[in-house]
Design a protein around this motif. Structure first.
Motif, PDB file in Angstrom:
ATOM      1  N   ARG A 297       0.826  -1.203   0.000  1.00 19.38           N
ATOM      2  CA  ARG A 297       0.000   0.000   0.000  1.00 19.38           C
ATOM      3  C   ARG A 297       0.864   1.258   0.000  1.00 19.38           C
ATOM      4  O   ARG A 297       1.823   1.384   0.753  1.00 19.38           O
ATOM      5  CB  ARG A 297      -0.916   0.020   1.224  1.00 19.38           C
ATOM      6  CG  ARG A 297      -1.678   1.349   1.349  1.00 19.38           C
ATOM      7  CD  ARG A 297      -2.735   1.274   2.390  1.00 19.38           C
ATOM      8  NE  ARG A 297      -3.610   0.136   2.145  1.00 19.38           N
ATOM      9  CZ  ARG A 297      -4.706  -0.105   2.850  1.00 19.38           C
ATOM     10  NH1 ARG A 297      -5.051   0.714   3.822  1.00 19.38           N
ATOM     11  NH2 ARG A 297      -5.441  -1.148   2.594  1.00 19.38           N
ATOM     12  N   SER A 298       0.493   2.172  -0.846  1.00 21.94           N
ATOM     13  CA  SER A 298       1.151   3.473  -0.881  1.00 21.94           C
ATOM     14  C   SER A 298       0.105   4.504  -1.272  1.00 21.94           C
ATOM     15  O   SER A 298      -0.986   4.166  -1.747  1.00 21.94           O
ATOM     16  CB  SER A 298       2.319   3.477  -1.869  1.00 21.94           C
ATOM     17  OG  SER A 298       1.851   3.219  -3.178  1.00 21.94           O
ATOM     18  N   TRP A 299       0.440   5.771  -1.064  1.00 26.66           N
ATOM     19  CA  TRP A 299      -0.510   6.853  -1.324  1.00 26.66           C
ATOM     20  C   TRP A 299       0.196   7.952  -2.109  1.00 26.66           C
ATOM     21  O   TRP A 299       1.406   8.123  -2.018  1.00 26.66           O
ATOM     22  CB  TRP A 299      -1.038   7.434  -0.001  1.00 26.66           C
ATOM     23  CG  TRP A 299      -1.419   6.427   1.025  1.00 26.66           C
ATOM     24  CD1 TRP A 299      -0.657   6.000   2.074  1.00 26.66           C
ATOM     25  CD2 TRP A 299      -2.641   5.694   1.110  1.00 26.66           C
ATOM     26  NE1 TRP A 299      -1.335   5.064   2.799  1.00 26.66           N
ATOM     27  CE2 TRP A 299      -2.562   4.848   2.237  1.00 26.66           C
ATOM     28  CE3 TRP A 299      -3.808   5.671   0.337  1.00 26.66           C
ATOM     29  CZ2 TRP A 299      -3.575   4.001   2.617  1.00 26.66           C
ATOM     30  CZ3 TRP A 299      -4.832   4.826   0.718  1.00 26.66           C
ATOM     31  CH2 TRP A 299      -4.725   4.005   1.836  1.00 26.66           C
ATOM     32  N   ARG A 300      -0.617   8.715  -2.820  1.00 24.06           N
ATOM     33  CA  ARG A 300      -0.087   9.882  -3.531  1.00 24.06           C
ATOM     34  C   ARG A 300      -0.925  11.101  -3.160  1.00 24.06           C
ATOM     35  O   ARG A 300      -2.139  11.089  -3.322  1.00 24.06           O
ATOM     36  CB  ARG A 300      -0.096   9.670  -5.049  1.00 24.06           C
ATOM     37  CG  ARG A 300       1.067   8.813  -5.519  1.00 24.06           C
ATOM     38  CD  ARG A 300       1.124   8.719  -7.044  1.00 24.06           C
ATOM     39  NE  ARG A 300       1.187  10.019  -7.704  1.00 24.06           N
ATOM     40  CZ  ARG A 300       2.268  10.792  -7.762  1.00 24.06           C
ATOM     41  NH1 ARG A 300       3.389  10.393  -7.171  1.00 24.06           N
ATOM     42  NH2 ARG A 300       2.242  11.939  -8.387  1.00 24.06           N
ATOM     43  N   PHE A 301      -0.242  12.133  -2.647  1.00 19.40           N
ATOM     44  CA  PHE A 301      -0.901  13.381  -2.282  1.00 19.40           C
ATOM     45  C   PHE A 301      -0.394  14.505  -3.178  1.00 19.40           C
ATOM     46  O   PHE A 301       0.789  14.566  -3.517  1.00 19.40           O
ATOM     47  CB  PHE A 301      -0.601  13.765  -0.825  1.00 19.40           C
ATOM     48  CG  PHE A 301      -1.163  12.834   0.211  1.00 19.40           C
ATOM     49  CD1 PHE A 301      -2.151  11.917  -0.096  1.00 19.40           C
ATOM     50  CD2 PHE A 301      -0.693  12.898   1.519  1.00 19.40           C
ATOM     51  CE1 PHE A 301      -2.660  11.051   0.870  1.00 19.40           C
ATOM     52  CE2 PHE A 301      -1.194  12.058   2.491  1.00 19.40           C
ATOM     53  CZ  PHE A 301      -2.176  11.124   2.166  1.00 19.40           C
TER      54      PHE A 301
ATOM     55  N   GLY B  23      -7.994  10.429 -10.363  1.00 17.83           N
ATOM     56  CA  GLY B  23      -7.425   9.142 -10.741  1.00 17.83           C
ATOM     57  C   GLY B  23      -5.931   9.042 -10.570  1.00 17.83           C
ATOM     58  O   GLY B  23      -5.365   7.951 -10.661  1.00 17.83           O
ATOM     59  N   ARG B  24      -5.259  10.187 -10.318  1.00 17.61           N
ATOM     60  CA  ARG B  24      -3.795  10.167 -10.187  1.00 17.61           C
ATOM     61  C   ARG B  24      -3.333  10.315  -8.742  1.00 17.61           C
ATOM     62  O   ARG B  24      -2.202   9.982  -8.417  1.00 17.61           O
ATOM     63  CB  ARG B  24      -3.172  11.287 -11.031  1.00 17.61           C
ATOM     64  CG  ARG B  24      -3.465  11.175 -12.519  1.00 17.61           C
ATOM     65  CD  ARG B  24      -2.558  12.073 -13.330  1.00 17.61           C
ATOM     66  NE  ARG B  24      -2.734  13.488 -13.032  1.00 17.61           N
ATOM     67  CZ  ARG B  24      -1.772  14.280 -12.593  1.00 17.61           C
ATOM     68  NH1 ARG B  24      -0.559  13.793 -12.346  1.00 17.61           N
ATOM     69  NH2 ARG B  24      -2.005  15.566 -12.365  1.00 17.61           N
ATOM     70  N   PHE B  25      -4.207  10.842  -7.880  1.00 15.70           N
ATOM     71  CA  PHE B  25      -3.835  11.080  -6.498  1.00 15.70           C
ATOM     72  C   PHE B  25      -4.913  10.539  -5.565  1.00 15.70           C
ATOM     73  O   PHE B  25      -6.093  10.466  -5.926  1.00 15.70           O
ATOM     74  CB  PHE B  25      -3.637  12.579  -6.245  1.00 15.70           C
ATOM     75  CG  PHE B  25      -2.444  13.163  -6.942  1.00 15.70           C
ATOM     76  CD1 PHE B  25      -1.198  13.175  -6.329  1.00 15.70           C
ATOM     77  CD2 PHE B  25      -2.562  13.697  -8.228  1.00 15.70           C
ATOM     78  CE1 PHE B  25      -0.090  13.704  -6.975  1.00 15.70           C
ATOM     79  CE2 PHE B  25      -1.469  14.234  -8.884  1.00 15.70           C
ATOM     80  CZ  PHE B  25      -0.223  14.228  -8.259  1.00 15.70           C
ATOM     81  N   ASP B  26      -4.493  10.209  -4.367  1.00 15.05           N
ATOM     82  CA  ASP B  26      -5.434   9.748  -3.344  1.00 15.05           C
ATOM     83  C   ASP B  26      -5.956  10.904  -2.496  1.00 15.05           C
ATOM     84  O   ASP B  26      -7.018  10.790  -1.890  1.00 15.05           O
ATOM     85  CB  ASP B  26      -4.749   8.726  -2.435  1.00 15.05           C
ATOM     86  CG  ASP B  26      -4.215   7.548  -3.212  1.00 15.05           C
ATOM     87  OD1 ASP B  26      -5.033   6.763  -3.720  1.00 15.05           O
ATOM     88  OD2 ASP B  26      -2.983   7.421  -3.326  1.00 15.05           O
ATOM     89  N   GLY B  27      -5.197  11.990  -2.434  1.00 17.68           N
ATOM     90  CA  GLY B  27      -5.616  13.138  -1.652  1.00 17.68           C
ATOM     91  C   GLY B  27      -4.993  14.404  -2.181  1.00 17.68           C
ATOM     92  O   GLY B  27      -3.939  14.377  -2.818  1.00 17.68           O
TER      93      GLY B  27
END
Length: 352
Positions: free
Chosen positions: A66-70, A125-129
């Motif tokens: 799991r990883s996230w993109r802000f 669609g490219r970032f989670d937050g």
């Protein structure tokens, strides 16, 4: 049909891609957590069924990968306070890395509603937050709502868009900040003299569309009307937080208003105000109150060009923004007391 290969190799990322949503949104739907619209949840469930995805079989893989993109969307230009926020975001690199969060700082013209709306919409669609310095405009509110509907966590930063569906605002109470500035101006100038008389107070602002500036003007005007009615407020002039624009605005203000006694700057670009006053020989004669402690405003406090600043801590805001976004995408509780940003009054006598 033999689905063995697909079943063993599928991940939640495949489901997110097939449904056209972020990984965080797919995770919330598959694990039954709230915060996703019925329409978006239906797309995720359809992708799960279509791909033959088995959530329990993928749980271990998800935990490992799991990883996230802000995204952090800040004003383009020379706004020193916003640059300080960006620097504080970068200073948290280890914190982000430990939580498998990738962060991209995106600079845009926040005074341009169409450009800001387009830049926000491009995040889908490219970032989670995303944390955004928001223009309070119908197009911006609509795009924020679309992003939230698509499963993205949206936080407004410094300037709010409260009628949107953003999940959290990180910043000070700007009406209280404006009232504080009004009290400072009124108390420095004093009550109406016994023999009558009054004076004019100029207001330099960034934009009518930025809610933080609008709320500061509102709070400032409340105090002036309630407690210092002998002072007359001039029509606010918009300098878009640009020093050179502010210099020209104040030059004209001084030329047109011989009884000017004070200037309140609701945003950045204070150095231009100081320059115009110095050129006219009125530095330390016309009272000035502004916002945010920067190298330039520090110098002007020390030399007396500005009497006081109403400030907020850019480091606290950057850390709060990161914590809040992380809490939103992981379903954790936001600690309200920890994320409350204080209004600070800074004089040259208490400079940090």
């Amino acid at each position: 049909m033999n689905n063995t290969v697909g079943e063993t190799s599928l991940t939640l990322r495949d489901v997110a891609a097939a449904a056209g949503v972020s990984l965080a949104t797919a995770d919330r739907v598959v694990n039954g957590r709230p915060g996703v619209s019925a329409k978006t949840a239906r797309k995720v469930h359809e992708a799960v069924e279509r791909l033959g995805f088995r959530p329990l079989a993928a749980a271990a893989e998800l935990a490992r990968a799991r990883s996230w993109r802000f995204a952090v969307m800040l004003p383009r230009g020379s706004n020193r306070f916003m640059m300080d926020i960006a620097d504080n975001v970068r200073a948290q690199a280890d914190w982000f890395r430990a939580r498998r969060i990738g962060v991209e700082i995106i600079e845009v013209d926040v005074f341009d509603a169409d450009g800001l709306a387009e830049a926000l919409a491009d995040l889908g669609g490219r970032f989670d937050g995303v944390a955004v310095v928001a223009l309070d405009h119908p197009r911006i509110r609509a795009v924020i709502d679309d992003l939230v509907d698509g499963g993205m966590a949206v936080v407004t930063l410094v300037s709010d868009a409260p009628s949107s569906r953003r999940q959290h605002y990180v910043g000070i109470d700007n009406i209280a900040a404006g009232r504080t500035a009004g009290s400072l101006v009124g108390r420095f100038l004093g009550r109406q003299p016994a023999g009558g008389g009054n004076g004019k107070v100029g207001i330099v602002t960034g934009s009518a569309g930025l809610r933080d500036h609008a709320e500061r003007r509102f709070g400032f005007g409340q105090v002036m009307a309630e407690e210092y009615p002998h002072l007359t407020l001039l029509t606010p002039l918009e300098g878009r937080d640009d020093a050179e624009r502010n210099r020209e605005l104040v030059r004209r203000m001084l030329s047109d208003t011989p009884d000017l006694v004070a200037i309140y700057n609701t945003g950045e670009g204070s150095v231009g105000i100081g320059d115009a006053l110095a050129e006219a020989g009125l530095a330390r004669t016309v009272l000035c109150v502004g916002h945010e402690l920067t190298p330039a405003t520090r110098r002007m406090l020390l030399d007396g060009t500005f009497a006081a600043l109403v400030a907020q801590d850019p480091g606290h805001e950057a850390r709060s923004m990161a914590r809040v976004l992380h809490a939103l995408v992981t379903g954790q509780e936001i600690v309200a007391a920890q994320e409350r940003i204080r209004v600070q009054v800074i004089l040259r006598d208490n400079l940090p």
